[in-house]
Structures are given as C-alpha cells and as structure tokens.
Design an enzyme around this catalytic site. Sequence first.
Site, mmCIF file in Angstrom:
data_model
loop_
_atom_site.group_PDB
_atom_site.id
_atom_site.type_symbol
_atom_site.label_atom_id
_atom_site.label_comp_id
_atom_site.label_asym_id
_atom_site.label_seq_id
_atom_site.Cartn_x
_atom_site.Cartn_y
_atom_site.Cartn_z
ATOM 1 N N ASP A 273 37.805 43.636 13.908
ATOM 2 C CA ASP A 273 37.778 43.723 12.683
ATOM 3 C C ASP A 273 39.028 43.624 12.164
ATOM 4 O O ASP A 273 40.074 43.686 12.700
ATOM 5 C CB ASP A 273 37.034 45.295 11.891
ATOM 6 C CG ASP A 273 36.862 44.934 10.675
ATOM 7 O OD1 ASP A 273 36.834 44.007 10.024
ATOM 8 O OD2 ASP A 273 36.045 45.906 10.108
HETATM 9 C C1 BGC Z 1 35.711 44.122 6.850
HETATM 10 C C2 BGC Z 1 34.918 43.076 7.946
HETATM 11 C C3 BGC Z 1 35.114 41.662 7.212
HETATM 12 C C4 BGC Z 1 36.708 41.468 7.404
HETATM 13 C C5 BGC Z 1 37.063 39.973 6.853
HETATM 14 C C6 BGC Z 1 37.076 43.621 6.852
HETATM 15 O O1 BGC Z 1 37.821 44.459 6.013
HETATM 16 O O2 BGC Z 1 35.500 45.442 7.521
HETATM 17 O O3 BGC Z 1 33.624 43.433 7.471
HETATM 18 O O4 BGC Z 1 34.213 40.789 7.920
HETATM 19 O O5 BGC Z 1 37.249 42.569 6.566
HETATM 20 O O6 BGC Z 1 36.893 39.910 5.440
#
Ligand code: BGC
Length: 758
Positions: A273
């Site tokens: 993530d």
């Molecule tokens: C989130 C993810 C997301 C990623 C990209 C993160 O802060 O937890 O779910 O896909 O950002 O935007």
Amino acid sequence: MRKIYSFIAGLLFVSCSTVPQLESSSIDEVISHMTNEEKVKLLVGTGMAGREENTDEAIVGEARGIVPGAGAVTYPIERLGISTMVLGDGPAGLRISPTRENDSATYYCTHFPIGTTLASTWNQELVEQVGECIGNEVLEYGVDVLLAPALNIHRNPLCGRNFEYYSEDPLVSGKIASAYVKGVQSNGVGTSIKHFAANSQETNRKNNNAIISERALREIYLKGFEIAVKEAKPWTVMSSYNYINGVYASENKWLLTDVLRDEWGFDGAVMTDWFGGLDVVAQMDAGNDMIEPGSNKQLRELAAAVDSGKVSMDIIDRNVKRVLELIMKTPRFNGYKYSNKPDLKAHAAVTRQSATEGMVLLKNDKGVLPLAAGIKNVALFGCTSYDFIAGGTGSGDVHHAYVVSLLEGLKNAGYSVDASMEKKYEAYLKAEKARLDSLKQSSTDPMAAYLPVERPGEMLFSLVELQSMVASNDVALITLGRSSGEFADRTQADFNLSEKEKNLIESVCSTFHAAGKKVIIVLNISGVIETQSWKNKPDAILCSWMGGQEGGNSVADILSGKANPSGKLTMTFPIRLQDHLSTANFPVDAKPMVQLGPQSGKHSDEPNVGITRYEEGIYVGYRHFDTHKVPVSYPFGYGLSYTTFSYENMKVVAEGDNYVVTLDVTNSGKVAGKEVVQLYVKAPIGTVKDKPEKELRAFTKTQILEPGQKVTVRLSVSKQDLASFDEESKKWVIEKGDYVFMTGASSQDIRHSVLVSM
Ligand code: BGC
C-alpha cells in the site's frame, strides 16, 4: 529528452542487436540482460508527484503524465521493450483527474455505489456487470491495473473505510470481490485486491500492530482473500499497512508467500500500500514484489542492499519476473489504443440499477412504501436530501461529473417537493458549507485537508412551520447523512444520532402523524449507525447507503415502486456500539491520524493505537450476536421487500465432496421481486472446542419472481468449507458429528433446518 533517450536506446539496439525485447524473448532472457539498477527501478515505483521524486525524471516524468491523477506508474525500460504500467484507484470507480492542463476535454469517471452498497445486493452477476463497466473505464482511460476491490472485514462499525469494504462476513466479502474482479479483468486490465490483510482501522493505520489468533485470521480476515484469489485470479494483491502479530503485512513472508502463494496458489504480483512498511529488503524477501508508489530513499536502500548482497539476486530476479509477467498482460504493453471515451451514459444506467438493488428496506409499516399513487407533494427534510452523498472520501472517492440528489431524484420521478423548504435548505446549506470550508481552511491541523469535511448540522423547525408543511404536503421524507473516509475512524458521536437529528425525527413524526400523514427516513450513510432508539417513530426506513452518482434516482425508484427493494444487510446493526465485542479493543474516539511506530521513530504500545488485540477472535458480527444471544437492532442478512417469499421443501444431498441444498422459494405476495436466500451451518464441537451458533456457508439471489412464481434454488457447499481452523495442529479440521444446515431470509429468520451427520 524522451526523444533523445529513445534515439540512444535505438542506437544501442542497432549496435547490439542481441538485446532481447520483452515482447519476443523469454522473460528469463530479458532479466539476464537487465542491470541491477534497472531491476531495482522496476521494483520500486517512480514516486508520486509532490513527494520525494525518483531519478531519471525525463523518463518517469513523462510516464507519470500519461494518465494524470492515477495512483502510480512503474519505471519503463525502453531498451528492453518494458513498458510502464499505470495503477489507479479505486473501489467505487476509476479515480483520475477529471481535467487536464491545456486540454478542453474532460475525463470524468462513473461514480458507482460504494463497496457496502454493492455487497448489499448479494447479487454476484450484477456486481460482475458493475466490474465490467469499471474495467471498461480503466481500459479506455489508459490505466492498466485498478487498485480495487477492497475487502477488509467490517470488524467494527467505526472503521472509517468500511464503506469501501463489503461485510462482517468473509464469504460475502470473498464472493462479491470475486464477481468484481472477474468483471473488471474481463476487459484485459488488472485488479489489486486490498488491503491484505486485517486493515480494520484507520487510526495509526501505518503502524498499528494487529494481534490476531491464527484461527481468527484464517477463518475471518484471510478467508475472503482466499476465495477471491482462488475463484477470480486477481492480477495483483496489495499488502496492508498494519503489522500482523508484530510483522508488517508487507514484510510478512508467512502471509505473502507461505499462505498466499504456496497454499492458495496465487501467481501474480504483490504491491505495497502507498508508502507502507519500512524495510525494503524484508519486503522483497517476503514476496512483496512492488514498492508503491516508491521513493528515492527506497530506491537507494534497495540498490545498496543489492550491492552488499543483503538481498539475494535470486529474490530480486524472482520478483522482477513477477512484475514482468504482469506488465506483459497489460493493455499498454499489448499496444491497446485507448479512446478516453468510455460510454459514461450506459454506465450511468448500470450504476443506477446496482445502487437500487443494494438499498435495504429496514422498516415498512402497513406497506407505506411504495408511495401510494395519490401521494405527490413531499415535505423533504434533512440537509443530505439536498446534498446527497455519492461516496466516501479519500482514495475510494471518484471524480464524478454530477451527483443526482434525492431532491432531483424525486422531481425526476414526478413528485413535487415543497418549494419553500427547498429554498430554505439551499440557503442554509450554502451558508453552512461556506462556514465549514473556511473553518477547515483556517485549521492549523496539518491533516485537516485529508479528513472528511464536517457536514452541516440539521435545521430545526417551529411547530407553526411544521404545521404549514403538514398542511401542504402528503408525506414527509427525512434523510440522515454520514460520510467517512481514509485516514480517520468514525466516532461514537457519528454512530449515534445528534440531538438535532433526534429532535427533527421527533418533531416531524409527531406533527405529520397527528394529521394522519406518514414519515419515511432515508439513511444516506457510509456505515452502520444507531437505530434502536428511534426506529419506532417513522413509518418506513430505507437504508440507501451511498449510491454513487445516480443515488437520488435510485432512491426514487424504490420510493415510487418502480423497483422493489431486494438488498439485505451484510453486517449487523447493533443496539449499542458496545454490543460488538470488538468495541472493547477499537480506538474509539482516538485522535485521527496518529502516526506512531518505527516510521515516525515513535513506537507506541498504547492500546488500540499502537497495538490492537483482536480478543474477540472469530466472534465478529453475527457470529458473536447469535452465539452469545445478544439482541440486535437489525440482524445480518436482513432486508424487507414489497412482496413476501415462502421457503419450502428444503433438501440436502451429498454429491461427491459437496453438499447440495435445494429449496423451493415462492413469491407469496402481490408484486414481482427478488429474494436473497442464505444457507447457514452450525458445526459440531470436536477438536476445535468453540464453534459459532451459525456461519454463512452459501447464498444466492433469485431472478425476479412474479407473484405466485416458484423457483428451486440450489446452494452448494463443499465439505472443506465446513472446516474450522485448529490452532494446535495448524490445520483445517472437518469434525465428525451432526451439522445443522439452515436456510433463512436472514441470520435470525431461519425457515428450515436439516441435520446432516458426518
Ligand atoms: C490507500 C490505498 C490506495 C492507495 C493509492 C492508500 O492510501 O490505502 O487503498 O489504493 O493509497 O491511492
């Protein structure tokens, strides 16, 4: 600059014609020609605009600009024919910038219903269709992998991102996620099922240490992912931010290799993530192939580890191979010419229908809904009626072109909304929103910009005003709204109704009821709220969740009877928040955005912030309420229809390794409708001593049944699906003994049961 780069690459290619190309050579051959620097750059993403940028700006800058607003791009290596890959959020539709510099075209995406609404349809075919539409937008806007679906378990109603997630039950989560993945990937683009795993709170999400028994992990928190991996073969998996039992998910070899790949057979790539985890070497070793979105620091660290041998070349090559295999599947690599013109109109029709089908009718006294033909004039209360919420905030939000409010939806359906109320609400909302916006802007909290905007409190009306509304309208509608999102969990105040909301319900109900007129409440909410204390007051309650950009039309379709509600709850509505066992170990009303732990250099053992102990084990949601006989406001699986269904003739037959349950379902009411049929099983105690009262083992949704029409539904469950995880032997155990197979319309409306001995 890029031209110069291509020219040099071309020259190199001509002068050294042995350089293999990904398109025409074997991956191993390509890898054997990659420099260590290229390998490292492929594994660490190219950074994010506004953050620490990676090197080779000429290359990555251009790659990043391909689809403005997308989540990340991987590093292209043209000399080897390795194209870039664009990754973009998210669960309710593609999230990219809707406008671009020096470009008059727009790039809006369809805002589909939130995950919870989709799951509440219990309709895998429909969710697959939604996935097809989302995947089509991904393809046509030039994105390669969608960062969705999100299927973490609703461990507690206060998790700020529950709206993106599906259910408190892993079977519902896994089946809905599978349908979504199949739909999206049918377009030849990828998905990233997230957040793997046990990302159950937003408070200190990057550093929270989730302490969970292996049984609870296996049966509750991993199960949905297991189903999706095995059934739908997602191209990628996104590891979660949190630690699991002391190890970051993204550095967790047990999770990402032993379980995900060796046990479940996952053969795609794993990505972190965004900025998750700490130790790039541990991530590489664990099988977390892609570091997203990547930073210079991570690039330097990985390069140094490669040079010093701290990470083995075999591991690097293994991970590079997985990334290259992924790239080869992408539309960009395969030369797809995207149009930037998906059929947004067609998708709007799909989102409208899917939102309608995910709405749950909680109460309908004396058949007040659908609204009788004579009802035309509506007294429309509640700020949210005029400012309908399409979805939650953060990466799960979508840049939509419009949102149909309930006001517009009602007008579109031919109702007339009290004009003086409309004027009053609009003036009030304008002033309140300006005030709240300026408060937010003047906030000194650096995180204020990331948190959901506070919503205006409800307006109250004098008795005289209410009486005049009663006189000029046939019915009252009140919408209650709740939004939530990334970075913060919800609070108790958000779960409970405010004093103003309670007053509004009380005053509207008493004045309208005194005149013999009905009151309907619509819940435009991101997650579960308290309902027990006030649900006896209105005549009907419709939980519309967040329905995406067509939400107001979808609600009007149900109110008018154009559609018959067929959604059911995928989670329990408890009487009190504290009735959930997990509430004792949840950061209730903790400060949002606490960022502790090694990433900030400040580790904390603070309960539920630094460390969250999942002491409730497998007793999440109805597994707890039904086993421990704790009364609820609305049970898991519950939802009313404008018709009724009778269940007869339940049979269970063993067929090889499966049990097949057949059941006759008849529409016993007066209008056409669909029914969600649920199969629960109570397993006997044996090696595993502690078993829930019942567990959902299969479900299905009928097609539309006309009044009187009967259908025989078939629900299949494998013997293996009846196993529990034994902590001692670390194995799934199918106990010998009597199993109770139950068919029901909800977890607490069991119609038939059959004993099966094994
Ligand atoms: C989130 C993810 C997301 C990623 C990209 C993160 O802060 O937890 O779910 O896909 O950002 O935007």
